[in-house]
Design an enzyme around this catalytic site. Structure first.
Site, PDB file in Angstrom:
ATOM      1  N   ASP A  31      -1.495 -16.941  -3.286  1.00 33.19           N
ATOM      2  CA  ASP A  31      -2.772 -17.360  -2.707  1.00 33.19           C
ATOM      3  C   ASP A  31      -3.925 -17.272  -3.697  1.00 33.19           C
ATOM      4  OD1 ASP A  31      -2.704 -14.617  -2.819  1.00 33.19           O
ATOM      5  OD2 ASP A  31      -2.864 -14.283  -0.678  1.00 33.19           O
ATOM      6  N   ASN A  82      -3.621  -6.318   9.036  1.00 26.63           N
ATOM      7  CA  ASN A  82      -3.378  -7.057  10.288  1.00 26.63           C
ATOM      8  C   ASN A  82      -2.021  -7.770  10.253  1.00 26.63           C
ATOM      9  OD1 ASN A  82      -3.821  -9.155   8.571  1.00 26.63           O
ATOM     10  ND2 ASN A  82      -5.709  -9.890   9.542  1.00 26.63           N
ATOM     11  N   HIS A  95      -0.910  -9.648   7.701  1.00 23.73           N
ATOM     12  CA  HIS A  95      -0.848 -10.903   6.941  1.00 23.73           C
ATOM     13  C   HIS A  95       0.023 -10.789   5.713  1.00 23.73           C
ATOM     14  CE1 HIS A  95      -4.847  -9.810   4.745  1.00 23.73           C
ATOM     15  NE2 HIS A  95      -3.910  -9.766   3.835  1.00 23.73           N
ATOM     16  N   GLU A 121      -2.817 -15.456   8.029  1.00 25.33           N
ATOM     17  CA  GLU A 121      -3.477 -14.554   8.968  1.00 25.33           C
ATOM     18  C   GLU A 121      -2.842 -14.660  10.361  1.00 25.33           C
ATOM     19  OE1 GLU A 121      -5.442 -12.324   7.944  1.00 25.33           O
ATOM     20  OE2 GLU A 121      -7.383 -13.037   7.219  1.00 25.33           O
TER      21      GLU A 121
END
Ligand code: GLP
Length: 237
Positions: A67, A136, A138, A143
Site C-alpha cells: 500500500d 481494527n 486491517h 479497512e
C-alpha cells in the site's frame, strides 16, 4: 494455519526474516509481498544483517508492497516508498527497479490501481506475502467494510487508522486521509502468507482474526481460509 509462538519481538523478527531468507534461497527469483508499519522493522533489520553476511541474495528478487498513502510524494519521510527504501531496499543487494510500491501521487488513481493489479499479474503473483495487522483488523489498508474488495483500490482511511498512524506525523491533520491498497485477491493468491504481530494492543484483534468468524468487518479474518498461513507472534492466543 501454523502458529509459531515466540518469546518476544526480537525472536519474532529473527524467525520471520529466516523464513523470508529461506524462501529467497530456495527460489532466488521470488516475488515478495512486503508490508510497512513498525512491526516488520525488526524483520527487515535482520534481513539486512543476513544479506551483509552473505546469507541471502536479493539480486533476483522482486518486491511488491501492499500500500501507499495518497498525495504523499515518494520522497516524503512518511511515504511507504521512503519507509521501504530506508528500512530495507537500499540496504540489501536488490535492484531498485524490481521494487514496487503504488504511486499515491498518480494523477489518475483508478488507472494506477489497474496498473498495479496488472503488474502483480505480470509478475506471476506473490510467492510470499509478509503482513502486519492493524488494530481494527486491517491488512495493507483493507479497512473493515461490508465486503472484501478483490483488487487494488483507493480507500478512505478509518478514523482509528488515521489516529493510530498519527504517531508518525507531526499532527493528526497531517496524516493522509486516503491510501491505495492491494486488494484481498492477490494476498489470498500468494503462495505463502507470513503474518507477524506483537504488542498486547494487538492481542484481541489477532485472536478475533484467527479464531473468530470470517468477515469483512475484520479483514484479516479471511487469512483463516489461506492454505499456507504462518503466524509468528509472542502473543498468547
Ligand atoms: C499500517 C499499514 C499496515 C500495517 C499496520 C500496522 O496501517 N498499512 O500494513 O500492518 O499499519 O502497523 P504497526 O505494525 O505499526 O502496528
Amino acid at each position: 494455519m501454523r502458529i509459531i509462538k515466540v518469546k518476544n519481538y526480537e525472536e519474532m523478527s529473527k524467525i520471520a526474516a529466516d523464513i523470508i531468507a529461506a524462501q529467497i534461497t530456495l527460489h532466488p527469483q521470488t516475488v515478495l509481498g512486503l508490508a510497512t508499519g513498525s512491526t516488520p522493522i525488526g524483520t527487515y533489520e535482520r534481513l539486512i544483517e543476513l544479506c551483509n553476511n552473505g546469507d541471502v541474495d536479493f539480486s533476483q528478487v522482486t518486491t511488491i508492497n501492499l500500500d501507499e498513502y495518497c498525495d504523499l510524494d515518494p520522497t516524503h519521510e512518511q511515504s511507504y516508498r521512503y519507509f521501504m527504501n530506508k528500512h530495507l531496499l537500499t540496504k540489501v543487494n536488490i535492484d531498485l527497479e524490481n521494487t514496487h510500491v503504488p504511486n499515491g501521487k498518480a494523477a489518475d488513481i483508478d488507472a494506477e490501481c489497474k496498473r498495479y493489479d496488472e503488474l502483480i499479474q505480470k509478475k506471476g503473483g506473490i510467492d510470499l506475502q509478509l503482513l502486519g495487522i492493524g488494530h481494527n483488523g486491517h491488512i495493507g489498508f483493507n479497512e473493515p467494510s461490508d465486503e472484501f474488495v478483490m483488487g487494488t483500490h483507493c480507500v478512505n482511511l478509518k478514523e482509528s487508522t488515521i489516529n493510530a498512524n498519527s504517531r508518525f506525523f507531526n499532527t493528526t491533520d497531517d496524516v493522509p486521509k486516503r491510501a491505495i491498497t492491494m486488494g484481498i485477491k492477490p494476498i489470498m493468491q500468494a503462495g505463502r502468507i507470513l503474518l507477524i504481530a506483537s504488542g498486547d494492543d494487538k492481542k484481541d484483534i489477532l485472536k478475533k482474526a484467527l479464531f473468530g468468524p470470517v468477515t469483512p468487518l475484520v479483514p484479516a479474518s479471511i487469512l483463516q481460509l489461506h492454505k499456507n498461513l504462518i503466524v509468528v507472534t509472542p502473543l498468547d492466543l
